[in-house]
Design a protein around this motif. Structure first.
Motif, PDB file in Angstrom:
ATOM      1  N   ILE A 166      -7.750 -41.585 -34.969  1.00  0.00           N
ATOM      2  CA  ILE A 166      -8.770 -42.557 -34.579  1.00  0.00           C
ATOM      3  C   ILE A 166      -9.791 -41.923 -33.643  1.00  0.00           C
ATOM      4  O   ILE A 166     -11.011 -42.080 -33.823  1.00  0.00           O
ATOM      5  CB  ILE A 166      -8.102 -43.774 -33.906  1.00  0.00           C
ATOM      6  CG1 ILE A 166      -7.283 -44.564 -34.936  1.00  0.00           C
ATOM      7  CG2 ILE A 166      -9.149 -44.680 -33.249  1.00  0.00           C
ATOM      8  CD1 ILE A 166      -6.399 -45.635 -34.324  1.00  0.00           C
ATOM      9  N   LEU A 167      -9.326 -41.190 -32.649  1.00  0.00           N
ATOM     10  CA  LEU A 167     -10.238 -40.566 -31.684  1.00  0.00           C
ATOM     11  C   LEU A 167     -11.091 -39.488 -32.341  1.00  0.00           C
ATOM     12  O   LEU A 167     -12.257 -39.302 -31.968  1.00  0.00           O
ATOM     13  CB  LEU A 167      -9.441 -39.980 -30.522  1.00  0.00           C
ATOM     14  CG  LEU A 167      -8.773 -41.007 -29.603  1.00  0.00           C
ATOM     15  CD1 LEU A 167      -7.904 -40.316 -28.560  1.00  0.00           C
ATOM     16  CD2 LEU A 167      -9.814 -41.897 -28.927  1.00  0.00           C
ATOM     17  N   THR A 168     -10.543 -38.793 -33.319  1.00  0.00           N
ATOM     18  CA  THR A 168     -11.329 -37.787 -34.040  1.00  0.00           C
ATOM     19  C   THR A 168     -12.480 -38.445 -34.775  1.00  0.00           C
ATOM     20  O   THR A 168     -13.622 -37.955 -34.758  1.00  0.00           O
ATOM     21  CB  THR A 168     -10.443 -37.009 -35.031  1.00  0.00           C
ATOM     22  OG1 THR A 168      -9.408 -36.320 -34.315  1.00  0.00           O
ATOM     23  CG2 THR A 168     -11.264 -35.981 -35.802  1.00  0.00           C
ATOM     24  N   LYS A 172     -16.169 -37.381 -33.898  1.00  0.00           N
ATOM     25  CA  LYS A 172     -16.902 -36.553 -34.860  1.00  0.00           C
ATOM     26  C   LYS A 172     -17.873 -37.340 -35.726  1.00  0.00           C
ATOM     27  O   LYS A 172     -18.893 -36.805 -36.176  1.00  0.00           O
ATOM     28  CB  LYS A 172     -15.915 -35.811 -35.771  1.00  0.00           C
ATOM     29  CG  LYS A 172     -14.888 -34.954 -35.043  1.00  0.00           C
ATOM     30  CD  LYS A 172     -15.525 -33.825 -34.264  1.00  0.00           C
ATOM     31  CE  LYS A 172     -14.468 -32.942 -33.609  1.00  0.00           C
ATOM     32  NZ  LYS A 172     -15.063 -31.900 -32.741  1.00  0.00           N
ATOM     33  N   GLU A 173     -17.552 -38.621 -35.987  1.00  0.00           N
ATOM     34  CA  GLU A 173     -18.364 -39.409 -36.918  1.00  0.00           C
ATOM     35  C   GLU A 173     -19.018 -40.617 -36.263  1.00  0.00           C
ATOM     36  O   GLU A 173     -19.736 -41.371 -36.931  1.00  0.00           O
ATOM     37  CB  GLU A 173     -17.507 -39.847 -38.103  1.00  0.00           C
ATOM     38  CG  GLU A 173     -16.919 -38.668 -38.892  1.00  0.00           C
ATOM     39  CD  GLU A 173     -16.058 -39.122 -40.060  1.00  0.00           C
ATOM     40  OE1 GLU A 173     -16.152 -40.312 -40.446  1.00  0.00           O
ATOM     41  OE2 GLU A 173     -15.282 -38.279 -40.580  1.00  0.00           O
ATOM     42  N   ASP A 179     -13.364 -49.645 -36.700  1.00  0.00           N
ATOM     43  CA  ASP A 179     -13.544 -49.024 -38.013  1.00  0.00           C
ATOM     44  C   ASP A 179     -12.588 -47.848 -38.202  1.00  0.00           C
ATOM     45  O   ASP A 179     -12.018 -47.656 -39.288  1.00  0.00           O
ATOM     46  CB  ASP A 179     -14.992 -48.541 -38.185  1.00  0.00           C
ATOM     47  CG  ASP A 179     -15.968 -49.696 -38.362  1.00  0.00           C
ATOM     48  OD1 ASP A 179     -15.523 -50.822 -38.639  1.00  0.00           O
ATOM     49  OD2 ASP A 179     -17.186 -49.467 -38.208  1.00  0.00           O
ATOM     50  N   ALA A 180     -12.413 -47.048 -37.152  1.00  0.00           N
ATOM     51  CA  ALA A 180     -11.514 -45.893 -37.250  1.00  0.00           C
ATOM     52  C   ALA A 180     -10.067 -46.342 -37.439  1.00  0.00           C
ATOM     53  O   ALA A 180      -9.313 -45.737 -38.215  1.00  0.00           O
ATOM     54  CB  ALA A 180     -11.647 -45.023 -36.005  1.00  0.00           C
ATOM     55  N   ALA A 184      -7.556 -45.587 -40.609  1.00  0.00           N
ATOM     56  CA  ALA A 184      -6.225 -45.022 -40.395  1.00  0.00           C
ATOM     57  C   ALA A 184      -5.158 -45.866 -41.098  1.00  0.00           C
ATOM     58  O   ALA A 184      -4.207 -45.334 -41.668  1.00  0.00           O
ATOM     59  CB  ALA A 184      -5.931 -44.916 -38.905  1.00  0.00           C
ATOM     60  N   GLN A 185      -5.328 -47.182 -41.063  1.00  0.00           N
ATOM     61  CA  GLN A 185      -4.378 -48.068 -41.744  1.00  0.00           C
ATOM     62  C   GLN A 185      -4.463 -47.909 -43.253  1.00  0.00           C
ATOM     63  O   GLN A 185      -3.442 -47.883 -43.951  1.00  0.00           O
ATOM     64  CB  GLN A 185      -4.641 -49.518 -41.337  1.00  0.00           C
ATOM     65  CG  GLN A 185      -4.250 -49.809 -39.888  1.00  0.00           C
ATOM     66  CD  GLN A 185      -4.690 -51.167 -39.415  1.00  0.00           C
ATOM     67  OE1 GLN A 185      -5.778 -51.642 -39.768  1.00  0.00           O
ATOM     68  NE2 GLN A 185      -3.879 -51.816 -38.588  1.00  0.00           N
ATOM     69  N   GLU A 186      -5.683 -47.777 -43.782  1.00  0.00           N
ATOM     70  CA  GLU A 186      -5.856 -47.587 -45.229  1.00  0.00           C
ATOM     71  C   GLU A 186      -5.196 -46.303 -45.714  1.00  0.00           C
ATOM     72  O   GLU A 186      -4.663 -46.247 -46.833  1.00  0.00           O
ATOM     73  CB  GLU A 186      -7.348 -47.570 -45.574  1.00  0.00           C
ATOM     74  CG  GLU A 186      -8.042 -48.911 -45.406  1.00  0.00           C
ATOM     75  CD  GLU A 186      -9.548 -48.818 -45.553  1.00  0.00           C
ATOM     76  OE1 GLU A 186     -10.063 -47.691 -45.754  1.00  0.00           O
ATOM     77  OE2 GLU A 186     -10.226 -49.869 -45.463  1.00  0.00           O
TER      78      GLU A 186
END
Length: 430
Positions: A166-168, A172-173, A179-180, A184-186
């Motif tokens: 999530i933090l990446t 980075k994006e 949203d992150a 991650a869940q998907e």
């Protein structure tokens, strides 16, 4: 010595399936290393009819725990079912029946590790749990064996792949936390209820295990100060980038003068720190010893085969001990009485973001308050946010946690402060 060692498996989920695959695919390698075969004798499952990703002989499956725990043919029990109470009951039963145990259960070891180890020692059994921290990263055995002659003073690391992913994405994006997390869940990196991961509870349990092994002290879960990433603002990550800092959820254990501190918290790292470049779902642990200096362990922190590889490394170690007749001899008792370091004896740098009135002398008032407390600033950013207000971001030089907490309390009474938006620990270059 038997020509074949039999394993009883408690659980056939992601990791259990990986164990079966490794036993089947690496049988020749296991026989070469051990001089005997290894086979799965019985597998405890919750549902006999459940569709599984790996083909398993149905005659191996059972829903009756006694078929595994009371089976006289089984030498080693592998617990990968998860949970705490039932797993504890099964492992205690197995150890009292003189069966060796390998587990990947960090929650169980964090809460009941000393009790289980004492029971294993009393019954001449091995109890190994390499897979409980760091998934496929060889970590616990290097700490307890490879660095046994050194004195470890600090362990810090990224030990939760969900939060690191999530933090990446946020870093980075530029994705929002929400949203992150959804991504991650998907991808299966985060559970539908991600609380244990994002609030730091999973990492805290792992830090209990690491601190016990590193400091020979009976650290408990209540000793760990825990904060997660669910309230982390993207603005702080963006400010961090301007300051050459990267945000990570860091597990931190430090010992100084036999006083320890153990925490899990969002932490800004200098981009030059080795942990700053550990991205996505990967884990890494940074260990500092008096003699060896600084070492780092890096790799996949979860997953079926990486975690099953760690489990099987414990199985191999157990069988080798059986060959040598030294099972149950490895346990190291607590050596040091637990002393938690007070805030006055815990030192570090801190990041602070303030919303202030955009008026003459505002920063001078803030600076004067910190100067009176002996806290100086290493870096400063000031940004107008709207008419009449500005944001000030500072990174302090090293100071005590007590001193910084005192400053935070006094800021609330400073008339130029509208809100204290956030504060985080900062770790500089390694």
């Amino acid at each position: 010595m038997k020509k074949e060692i039999s394993i009883g498996l408690l659980g056939l989920g992601v990791v259990g399936s990986g164990v079966i695959k490794i036993v089947e695919d690496h049988q020749e390698d296991l026989q070469h290393q051990l001089g005997c075969g290894v086979k799965v004798e019985k597998v405890l499952v919750r549902d006999m009819e459940k569709a599984r990703k790996i083909a398993v002989d149905e005659t191996l499956l059972t829903t009756n725990s006694a078929d595994v725990l009371d089976n006289p043919n089984i030498d080693v029990i592998i617990e990968v079912m998860g949970g705490v109470d039932t797993a504890r009951e099964y492992i205690l039963t197995a150890l009292k029946a003189k069966k060796h145990v390998v587990t990947a259960n960090k929650d169980l070891i964090a809460l009941h590790g000393p009790e289980l180890e004492e029971t294993a020692r009393e019954n001449g059994c091995d109890l190994f749990y390499e897979a409980s921290v760091g998934g496929g990263i060889p970590l616990l055995r290097p700490l307890s064996d490879g660095l046994v002659s050194d004195r470890i003073n600090q362990v810090m690391g990224i030990i939760n792949g969900t939060t690191n992913y999530i933090l990446t994405k946020m870093d980075k994006e530029g994705q929002s936390y929400e949203d992150a997390l959804q991504k991650a869940q998907e991808l299966g990196f985060a559970e539908s209820d991600p609380t244990a991961d994002v609030e730091g509870l999973d990492a805290a349990r792992k830090m209990v295990i690491l601190a016990r092994l590193s400091f020979f002290t009976d650290v408990e879960l209540d000793d760990v100060e825990v904060s997660g990433i669910s309230t982390l603002a993207l603005e702080d990550i963006e400010y961090g980038n301007k300051l050459n800092l990267t945000m990570k959820l860091i597990g931190f254990a430090n010992r100084h003068d036999n006083k320890i501190e153990v925490s899990v918290q969002p932490t800004f790292l200098s981009k030059d720190h080795p942990l700053a470049s550990v991205n996505d779902e990967f884990n890494a642990v940074y260990v500092s010893g008096e003699q060896v200096g600084e070492t780092m362990f890096y790799g996949p922190g979860a997953g079926s085969l990486p975690t099953a590889t760690a489990v099987m490394s414990d199985v191999v170690a157990t069988i080798k001990n059986m060959l040598l007749g030294v099972n149950g001899k490895k346990f190291v008792k607590t050596r040091f009485e637990k002393q938690l370091a007070p805030a006055e004896e815990r030192f570090g740098q801190f990041y602070l973001r303030l919303r202030v009135k955009d008026e003459t002398g505002a920063f001078a008032s803030i600076s004067d308050l910190f100067n009176k407390l002996g806290i100086s600033f290493e870096r400063i950013l000031q940004t107008p946010v709207d008419k009449g207000a500005a944001e000030i971001v500072v990174v302090t030089h090293k100071t005590s946690l007590a001193n910084f907490q005192n400053a935070m309390e006094q800021l609330k009474d400073l008339h130029v402060i509208e809100t204290v938006e956030s504060s985080y620990r900062v770790e500089g270059d390694a």
